[in-house]
Scaffold this active site. Structure first.
Site, short mmCIF file in Angstrom:
data_model
loop_
_atom_site.label_atom_id
_atom_site.label_comp_id
_atom_site.label_asym_id
_atom_site.label_seq_id
_atom_site.Cartn_x
_atom_site.Cartn_y
_atom_site.Cartn_z
N GLY A 157 0.77 -1.20 0.00
CA GLY A 157 0.00 0.00 0.00
C GLY A 157 0.83 1.29 0.00
O GLY A 157 1.86 1.40 -0.61
N THR A 186 9.10 3.70 0.80
CA THR A 186 8.67 3.87 -0.58
C THR A 186 7.28 4.46 -0.55
O THR A 186 6.38 3.91 0.08
CB THR A 186 8.66 2.54 -1.34
OG1 THR A 186 9.99 2.03 -1.43
CG2 THR A 186 8.11 2.72 -2.74
N SER A 243 7.35 7.27 -5.99
CA SER A 243 6.80 6.76 -7.26
C SER A 243 6.19 7.90 -8.05
O SER A 243 5.33 8.62 -7.56
CB SER A 243 5.74 5.69 -6.98
OG SER A 243 6.29 4.61 -6.26
N MET A 291 5.99 -4.66 -15.19
CA MET A 291 5.93 -6.08 -14.82
C MET A 291 4.49 -6.57 -14.98
O MET A 291 3.65 -6.30 -14.12
CB MET A 291 6.42 -6.28 -13.39
CG MET A 291 7.89 -5.94 -13.22
SD MET A 291 8.53 -6.31 -11.59
CE MET A 291 7.79 -4.99 -10.62
N CYS A 350 18.53 -11.74 -10.50
CA CYS A 350 18.23 -12.71 -9.45
C CYS A 350 19.49 -13.26 -8.78
O CYS A 350 19.47 -13.60 -7.60
CB CYS A 350 17.41 -13.87 -10.02
SG CYS A 350 15.85 -13.36 -10.78
N CYS A 388 20.30 -11.18 -5.78
CA CYS A 388 19.17 -10.71 -4.98
C CYS A 388 19.43 -10.93 -3.49
O CYS A 388 19.79 -12.03 -3.08
CB CYS A 388 17.89 -11.44 -5.40
SG CYS A 388 16.44 -10.92 -4.45
N LEU A 442 14.16 -9.66 0.97
CA LEU A 442 13.03 -10.42 1.47
C LEU A 442 11.89 -9.44 1.72
O LEU A 442 12.12 -8.24 1.93
CB LEU A 442 13.38 -11.14 2.78
CG LEU A 442 14.50 -12.18 2.71
CD1 LEU A 442 14.85 -12.66 4.11
CD2 LEU A 442 14.12 -13.36 1.82
N CYS A 455 10.44 -14.00 -2.83
CA CYS A 455 10.58 -13.50 -4.20
C CYS A 455 9.32 -12.73 -4.56
O CYS A 455 8.20 -13.21 -4.30
CB CYS A 455 10.81 -14.64 -5.18
SG CYS A 455 10.92 -14.11 -6.92
N ASP A 493 -0.67 -36.70 22.82
CA ASP A 493 -0.72 -35.80 23.96
C ASP A 493 -1.00 -36.55 25.27
O ASP A 493 -0.43 -36.23 26.31
CB ASP A 493 -1.80 -34.74 23.72
CG ASP A 493 -1.92 -33.78 24.89
OD1 ASP A 493 -0.93 -33.08 25.17
OD2 ASP A 493 -3.00 -33.72 25.51
#
Length: 618
Positions: A151, A178, A202, A272, A335, A338, A341, A352, A553
């Site tokens: 978000g 960001t 952005s 993407m 990659c 990279c 996480l 990823c 148990d």
């Protein structure tokens, strides 16, 4: 609070280039609030921030003469193969992105529909305390950089408090956010005081009308003002621009021109095409094509040195204050280096960005898991990280590179074409094809029928416990009766235990438990029936599993040498496809639930008077 008024905004237009310059009134506001505008060095050494901030490039703030940022001494990080943050390909993950919210105050067309997306319930999102606990744990294991995302993180009211508390974590070197930039003029001063180190903003266009078109909201001027304020406060903001063919690919050189007198890092991101935009590669502008457009206008464009884990390929025009970069995640992925996480707002760990496999750290936290348990869970997820995300781009091979592309780029693309893709979200039954998130299967179109399922489990308890069960001498009570009751209760609560199971009204639940004293095993058989639109195999399996766990148990005080095994579905009937385990497939002539009748082998010799030929039950 800083407020922008129309007279403080000067619009410049030249050859279809439009951007905003911070005018003297805004600069005056900033200067008047100089006691609040702490430089980043002061934030790093203030009492409220005990950790050391580090920046790769120390810059002096030109407008105020603020001292240059001092580089911190890099702490050594253990990158041993057995570290929870090292994957099986030797990549150590020192960068963690934490989503603080699913909410956003924009509706970007390539991100979500105009009406927004369905949000998770508030109690399913990570609390501030849980965010900080996870951050502490990851830093202990070697994370040195945390970026807060959404978000839109600035819509979270406690963002400043979270930044301040993160900065108190020893060994954490950088905390960034960001953002879409809409709230920066109100919040950035407070965030800087809290210790914010880095800023990504952005912005996909330098034209106000286009901005409103792509985001479905107004506010372009506020974003530009936020960028200029960040520069005045000593940041070198990274401006992320998603390139889209036919929308903003004509503004490439305008963005480069923006770096002439602004110390910003413009980063062009390859579109993407996944989830919401349904793998539509027709809008993608390849890195090599964009670079060619820019070099045609700026032939003296220089290549800059990149760090070992940088995602952006950096360039600069000599004499310009800022720089540009390309994040070529689609055509030339990175990659192999990279180190990132991600933790989603609802507490799932993603190793990823392109992967749809997630591990719930939230559930582990709330179930009382220890730090060692969490480390094991994180390590298991990281160890499953794939070598490269290209396997998750099933339709990238439909993208056609223009003839002008270099042979190197074509060779790389040919390699991508040879990779085997996996299913897109649209073909996954328990994944929403629009959002990529888990969802229940819609059974409205299925017919109602009588459905039945049988499952089994076996618990090896050993001779000592077997004798105690047989004599009903265990301190906790009757093992067979209580495990039978537990199985019945579990079948009723399957939809609460297994998130994507439907809540089905069950018409019959039978759980049979028996002890085989010869093999020292407890055998569990479950049978569940319903009249409905979906099967009950999960209810039968849940009943068998919980009954087996109850046996464990009740017996663990005697010995932990107990083995639960053979949990399996025996048969399932009434749905689109029936299932029978090979050894359990019913005979056509028998519909009884009685145990099978076994007859002695047929003999050809004459019958003897003393021969036992009566059928026997096993």
């Amino acid at each position: 609070m800083l407020r922008l008024i129309p007279s403080s905004i000067e619009m410049l237009a030249n050859n279809s280039r439009t951007w905003l310059k911070l005018s003297p009134p805004v600069a005056a506001i900033s200067k008047a609030n100089g006691n609040l505008l702490l430089n980043r060095r002061q934030c790093a050494t203030s009492p409220s921030s005990t950790s050391t901030s580090s920046t790769d490039n120390a810059e002096t703030i030109p407008s105020t003469g603020t001292p240059a940022i001092v580089k911190s001494h890099k702490k050594s990080i253990s990158t041993a193969p057995d570290s929870p943050l090292t994957d099986k390909f030797g990549r150590f993950h020192s960068y963690l992105r934490i989503s603080l919210t699913e909410r956003c105050n924009l509706r970007c067309k390539y991100c979500m529909p105009a009406e927004g997306v369905q949000l998770s319930a508030k109690d399913s999102l990570l609390t501030t305390a849980e965010v900080l606990r996870l951050a502490n744990l990851f830093v202990q294991e070697g994370v040195r950089k945390i970026r807060l995302t959404g978000g839109e993180p600035t819509v979270r009211k406690d963002l400043t408090d979270i930044v301040e508390q993160l900065k108190r974590i020893p060994l954490l070197e950088s905390v960034g956010i960001t953002t879409n930039g809409l709230m920066l003029t109100r919040q950035l001063v407070g965030l800087q005081r809290a210790g914010l180190d880095a800023l990504n903003i952005s912005l996909d266009t330098l034209k106000a009308a286009k901005y409103e078109q792509i985001t479905r909201r107004k506010g372009w001027e506020r974003v530009i003002a936020g960028i200029d304020l960040a520069i005045q406060l000593g940041y070198k903001p990274k401006v992320n621009c998603v390139l889209m063919k036919g929308f903003n690919d004509d503004e490439l050189c305008d963005f480069v021109e923006m770096t002439r007198d602004r110390n910003v890092d413009i980063r062009f991101i390859e579109y993407m095409p996944f989830t919401g935009n349904r793998w539509d590669t027709s809008n993608m502008v390849a890195f090599r094509d964009a670079l060619g457009t820019i070099t045609a206008r700026y032939p003296n464009l220089e290549t800059m040195e990149n760090g070992p884990n940088d995602t952006s390929k950096a360039f600069r025009v000599p004499g310009f204050q800022g720089q540009i970069g390309f994040i070529s995640s689609m055509t030339e992925h990175f990659c192999g280096s990279c180190n990132r996480l991600r933790i989603t707002a609802d507490g799932n760990l993603k190793v990823c960005l392109f992967g749809n496999t997630e591990v719930s750290l939230r559930d582990a936290l709330r179930s009382g898991s220890s730090e060692d348990d969490l480390r094991c869970l994180i390590s298991a997820a990281v160890k499953r990280k794939k070598k490269q995300h290209a396997d998750l781009v099933p339709k990238l091979n439909r993208l056609i590179l223009p003839a002008s592309s270099s042979s190197t780029s074509s060779a790389r693309f040919s390699h991508l074409q040879q990779l085997v893709g996996v299913r897109s979200f649209a073909s996954l039954s328990h994944v929403d094809e629009r959002t990529g998130k888990a969802s229940m299967v819609d059974v409205d179109d299925k017919y109602v029928s009588r459905r039945e399922a049988k499952a089994q489990a076996t618990v090896y308890v050993g001779p000592t416990i077997s004798a105690l069960i047989e004599g009903n001498e265990l301190k906790k009570g009757d093992v067979l009766s209580i495990s039978q009751m537990a199985g019945i209760v579990a079948a009723k609560k399957t939809s609460e235990l297994v998130p994507l199971c439907h809540n089905i009204p069950l018409s019959s639940i039978k759980v049979e438990t028996s002890l085989n004293a010869a093999t020292h095993e407890v055998h569990i058989l479950t049978k569940v029936k319903c009249e409905g639109k979906t099967g009950v195999e999960m209810e039968a399996l849940t009943a068998a599993s919980i009954a087996a766990l109850t046996v464990y148990d009740m017996c663990k005080s005697v010995s932990h040498e107990i083995l639960i095994k053979n949990i399996m579905l025996i048969e399932k009937t009434g749905g689109k496809s029936d299932y029978f385990k090979a050894s359990a497939k019913p005979k056509a002539v028998s519909k009884s639930d009685d145990p099978p009748i076994v007859v002695k082998q047929y003999k050809r010799e004459p019958i003897k008077n003393d021969e036992d030929f009566v059928p026997i039950h096993h």
